[in-house]
Design a protein around this motif. Sequence first.
Motif, PDB file in Angstrom:
ATOM      1  N   ALA A 108     -15.136  -0.823 -16.816  1.00  0.00           N
ATOM      2  CA  ALA A 108     -16.433  -1.219 -16.261  1.00  0.00           C
ATOM      3  C   ALA A 108     -16.387  -1.227 -14.733  1.00  0.00           C
ATOM      4  O   ALA A 108     -17.389  -0.945 -14.079  1.00  0.00           O
ATOM      5  CB  ALA A 108     -16.848  -2.586 -16.793  1.00  0.00           C
ATOM      6  N   GLY A 109     -15.230  -1.510 -14.154  1.00  0.00           N
ATOM      7  CA  GLY A 109     -15.087  -1.497 -12.698  1.00  0.00           C
ATOM      8  C   GLY A 109     -13.633  -1.471 -12.291  1.00  0.00           C
ATOM      9  O   GLY A 109     -12.748  -1.864 -13.060  1.00  0.00           O
ATOM     10  N   THR A 110     -13.384  -0.972 -11.083  1.00  0.00           N
ATOM     11  CA  THR A 110     -12.051  -0.976 -10.484  1.00  0.00           C
ATOM     12  C   THR A 110     -12.181  -1.352  -9.022  1.00  0.00           C
ATOM     13  O   THR A 110     -13.268  -1.230  -8.431  1.00  0.00           O
ATOM     14  CB  THR A 110     -11.364   0.407 -10.586  1.00  0.00           C
ATOM     15  N   ALA A 111     -11.087  -1.825  -8.424  1.00  0.00           N
ATOM     16  CA  ALA A 111     -11.088  -2.180  -7.005  1.00  0.00           C
ATOM     17  C   ALA A 111      -9.749  -1.798  -6.382  1.00  0.00           C
ATOM     18  O   ALA A 111      -8.711  -1.830  -7.058  1.00  0.00           O
ATOM     19  CB  ALA A 111     -11.343  -3.678  -6.826  1.00  0.00           C
ATOM     20  N   ILE A 112      -9.810  -1.430  -5.099  1.00  0.00           N
ATOM     21  CA  ILE A 112      -8.598  -1.113  -4.340  1.00  0.00           C
ATOM     22  C   ILE A 112      -8.675  -1.728  -2.950  1.00  0.00           C
ATOM     23  O   ILE A 112      -9.753  -2.046  -2.446  1.00  0.00           O
ATOM     24  CB  ILE A 112      -8.366   0.409  -4.174  1.00  0.00           C
ATOM     25  N   TYR A 113      -7.505  -1.898  -2.330  1.00  0.00           N
ATOM     26  CA  TYR A 113      -7.400  -2.031  -0.883  1.00  0.00           C
ATOM     27  C   TYR A 113      -7.328  -0.606  -0.352  1.00  0.00           C
ATOM     28  O   TYR A 113      -6.722   0.268  -0.980  1.00  0.00           O
ATOM     29  CB  TYR A 113      -6.110  -2.738  -0.462  1.00  0.00           C
ATOM     30  N   LEU A 138       0.830  -1.197   0.000  1.00  0.00           N
ATOM     31  CA  LEU A 138       0.000   0.000   0.000  1.00  0.00           C
ATOM     32  C   LEU A 138       0.867   1.251   0.000  1.00  0.00           C
ATOM     33  O   LEU A 138       1.939   1.277   0.602  1.00  0.00           O
ATOM     34  CB  LEU A 138      -0.923   0.011   1.222  1.00  0.00           C
ATOM     35  N   ALA A 139       0.366   2.288  -0.650  1.00  0.00           N
ATOM     36  CA  ALA A 139       1.058   3.582  -0.728  1.00  0.00           C
ATOM     37  C   ALA A 139       0.101   4.662  -0.241  1.00  0.00           C
ATOM     38  O   ALA A 139      -1.123   4.468  -0.245  1.00  0.00           O
ATOM     39  CB  ALA A 139       1.472   3.865  -2.171  1.00  0.00           C
ATOM     40  N   CYS A 143     -12.603  -1.239  -1.781  1.00  0.00           N
ATOM     41  CA  CYS A 143     -13.541  -0.344  -2.470  1.00  0.00           C
ATOM     42  C   CYS A 143     -13.634  -0.780  -3.922  1.00  0.00           C
ATOM     43  O   CYS A 143     -12.615  -0.906  -4.591  1.00  0.00           O
ATOM     44  CB  CYS A 143     -13.073   1.103  -2.398  1.00  0.00           C
ATOM     45  N   THR A 144     -14.866  -0.996  -4.381  1.00  0.00           N
ATOM     46  CA  THR A 144     -15.131  -1.346  -5.765  1.00  0.00           C
ATOM     47  C   THR A 144     -15.942  -0.216  -6.375  1.00  0.00           C
ATOM     48  O   THR A 144     -16.943   0.209  -5.787  1.00  0.00           O
ATOM     49  CB  THR A 144     -15.928  -2.668  -5.839  1.00  0.00           C
ATOM     50  N   VAL A 145     -15.518   0.299  -7.527  1.00  0.00           N
ATOM     51  CA  VAL A 145     -16.175   1.436  -8.156  1.00  0.00           C
ATOM     52  C   VAL A 145     -16.666   1.010  -9.542  1.00  0.00           C
ATOM     53  O   VAL A 145     -15.922   0.402 -10.312  1.00  0.00           O
ATOM     54  CB  VAL A 145     -15.210   2.638  -8.268  1.00  0.00           C
TER      55      VAL A 145
END
Length: 172
Positions: free
Chosen positions: A41-46, A12-13, A125-127
Amino acid sequence: MTPDEIKIILKLAPHPVEGGFFRRTYTSALTVETERGARAAGTAIYYLLEPGTFSEMHRLASDEIFHFYLGDPVEMLQLHPDGSSAVFTLGQGLSEGQQVQLTVPAGVWQGTRLLAGGKVALLGCTVTPGFEFADYLSGSYEDLAARWPAEAERIRSLTRGSLTRGSLTHGR
């Protein structure tokens, strides 16, 4: 685990605008056309919070789904376009009304912080459609508190500066 151990293991940064720490873990190969142009169509992060960090009040042009993974509960403030507001707690205490998944609809202001005494929280988080910094708007205390005065104290704890649109290339 400590926040630093989690940050190392998950690579993580510091989030360049919002606060906290993050790493993008997924970007859909499928793209969709929006009024803002083509988006994944979608993205995800920690996303990680630790003492002294918070997710600033901001608004996205897409829906965002939060997933609580581990650690201490966090409080999320949502400010809706109709002038209403809501406060949610993400955490593992389901019998206490905490939620492990929560959606923030597009256009809703949001900010998140650890509850008092918390040491770390790891979220996902999923966008959808996928996140782009061009779709991110930071909120100012003055503007948001004027519209939602009953939430002024929470808004103050979740804002840094003036209203600005994100324009960075890294991201969610």
